[in-house]
Design an enzyme around this catalytic site. Structure first.
Site, PDB file in Angstrom:
ATOM      1  N   GLY A  12      79.563  73.260  85.751  1.00  0.00           N
ATOM      2  CA  GLY A  12      78.244  73.585  85.198  1.00  0.00           C
ATOM      3  C   GLY A  12      77.625  74.854  85.746  1.00  0.00           C
ATOM      4  N   SER A  13      78.446  75.840  86.119  1.00  0.00           N
ATOM      5  CA  SER A  13      77.839  77.100  86.589  1.00  0.00           C
ATOM      6  C   SER A  13      77.086  77.777  85.447  1.00  0.00           C
ATOM      7  CB  SER A  13      78.902  78.039  87.185  1.00  0.00           C
ATOM      8  OG  SER A  13      79.672  78.654  86.188  1.00  0.00           O
ATOM      9  N   ASN A  14      77.576  77.640  84.229  1.00  0.00           N
ATOM     10  CA  ASN A  14      76.830  78.198  83.088  1.00  0.00           C
ATOM     11  C   ASN A  14      75.516  77.461  82.874  1.00  0.00           C
ATOM     12  OD1 ASN A  14      78.214  80.442  81.433  1.00  0.00           O
ATOM     13  ND2 ASN A  14      79.912  79.077  81.994  1.00  0.00           N
ATOM     14  N   LYS A  58      83.939  59.208  75.285  1.00  0.00           N
ATOM     15  CA  LYS A  58      84.414  59.752  74.011  1.00  0.00           C
ATOM     16  C   LYS A  58      83.959  58.892  72.819  1.00  0.00           C
ATOM     17  CE  LYS A  58      88.677  62.349  73.547  1.00  0.00           C
ATOM     18  NZ  LYS A  58      90.096  62.354  73.838  1.00  0.00           N
ATOM     19  N   ASN A 101      78.813  77.504  70.943  1.00  0.00           N
ATOM     20  CA  ASN A 101      79.770  77.245  72.015  1.00  0.00           C
ATOM     21  C   ASN A 101      80.139  78.568  72.691  1.00  0.00           C
ATOM     22  OD1 ASN A 101      81.882  75.809  73.517  1.00  0.00           O
ATOM     23  ND2 ASN A 101      83.344  76.791  72.142  1.00  0.00           N
ATOM     24  N   HIS A 103      83.398  80.321  74.516  1.00  0.00           N
ATOM     25  CA  HIS A 103      84.834  80.164  74.747  1.00  0.00           C
ATOM     26  C   HIS A 103      85.293  81.272  75.691  1.00  0.00           C
ATOM     27  CE1 HIS A 103      88.812  78.645  73.923  1.00  0.00           C
ATOM     28  NE2 HIS A 103      89.220  79.898  73.906  1.00  0.00           N
TER      29      HIS A 103
HETATM   30  C1  GAR Z   1      83.592  78.232  81.084  1.00  0.00           C
HETATM   31  O1  GAR Z   1      84.424  79.313  81.421  1.00  0.00           O
HETATM   32  C2  GAR Z   1      83.571  78.027  79.580  1.00  0.00           C
HETATM   33  O2  GAR Z   1      83.753  79.204  78.845  1.00  0.00           O
HETATM   34  C3  GAR Z   1      84.748  77.104  79.398  1.00  0.00           C
HETATM   35  O3  GAR Z   1      84.676  76.217  80.479  1.00  0.00           O
HETATM   36  C4  GAR Z   1      84.155  76.919  81.619  1.00  0.00           C
HETATM   37  C5  GAR Z   1      83.102  76.056  82.280  1.00  0.00           C
HETATM   38  O4  GAR Z   1      82.650  76.637  83.475  1.00  0.00           O
HETATM   39  N1  GAR Z   1      84.675  76.433  78.127  1.00  0.00           N
HETATM   40  C6  GAR Z   1      85.744  76.116  77.419  1.00  0.00           C
HETATM   41  O5  GAR Z   1      86.879  76.301  77.815  1.00  0.00           O
HETATM   42  C7  GAR Z   1      85.457  75.462  76.076  1.00  0.00           C
HETATM   43  N2  GAR Z   1      86.625  75.467  75.244  1.00  0.00           N
HETATM   44  P1  GAR Z   1      81.327  76.105  84.207  1.00  0.00           P
HETATM   45  O6  GAR Z   1      81.452  74.574  84.278  1.00  0.00           O
HETATM   46  O7  GAR Z   1      81.362  76.743  85.529  1.00  0.00           O
HETATM   47  O8  GAR Z   1      80.147  76.523  83.374  1.00  0.00           O
END
Ligand code: GAR
Length: 186
Positions: A12-14, A58, A101, A103
């Site tokens: 969850g850094s984003n 799920k 989303n 990616h």
């Molecule tokens: C991110 O890099 C995001 O783009 C990717 O998961 C990571 C989560 O990082 N998403 C996918 O691959 C979706 N298909 P985070 O948990 O540090 O935010």
């Protein structure tokens, strides 16, 4: 007040970065975090920021629990920020053009089933790519095929591992994702 909900599966850094970005914005509120993994670090982040978390499996994603919760919250935007399950079509149909989303690659390359997180970066390094990047797009019924909103690229010629690529991609995500969300919602 515009309402955003965030979906995430892991660290969850984003999510953290998006929360920080909108913290002092009085016209945008993060009203919920949805997570399919009860052990994910993103749930600690939700708790720290006192944002309501919804944890589901799920089956609950694909029947009514998640949709009902979303209908209660009435978000203006649903953001998949590191969400690794396929998003169900009945929710997509209920929130047209309101689900986006991120990616971690330059779609249409390195998209589709199984292409998420480190799998993407490993495939990129195995193919000796010179650049990779991020794609922010609307979500439709097919994995990673919705209309593109924004792409950003980064040079990876000096990267020696999938981890190094992941870290460069995260930098791009953290810089651009909140700004794009703000643009879409305001
Ligand atoms: C991110 O890099 C995001 O783009 C990717 O998961 C990571 C989560 O990082 N998403 C996918 O691959 C979706 N298909 P985070 O948990 O540090 O935010």
């Amino acid at each position: 007040m515009k309402k955003i909900v965030l979906f995430a599966s892991g660290n969850g850094s984003n999510v953290e970065n998006i929360i920080q970005f909108f913290k002092n914005n009085k016209s945008v509120s993060i009203v919920g975090i949805f997570c399919n993994n009860p052990h994910a670090k993103v749930l600690e982040r939700a708790e720290n920021h006192k944002i309501e978390a919804t944890i589901f499996n799920k089956t609950e994603l694909n029947d009514t629990l998640v949709l009902e919760k979303l209908n209660q919250l009435q978000p203006d935007l649903i953001v998949l920020a590191g969400f690794l399950l396929k998003f169900p079509s009945h929710i997509i149909a209920s929130f047209p053009k309101k689900i986006i989303n991120i990616h971690p690659a330059l779609l249409p390359k390195y998209g589709g089933k199984g292409m998420y997180g480190m799998n993407v970066h490993q495939a990129v390094i195995d193919n000796h790519e010179k650049e990779t990047g991020i794609t922010i797009h609307y979500v439709n019924e097919n994995y990673d095929e919705g209309e593109f909103i924004s792409q950003q690229a980064t040079n990876i010629e000096n990267c020696k591992s999938a981890e190094e690529i992941a870290s460069k991609v995260h930098e791009l995500e953290h810089e651009f994702f909140p700004k794009i969300i703000e643009k879409i919602i305001t």
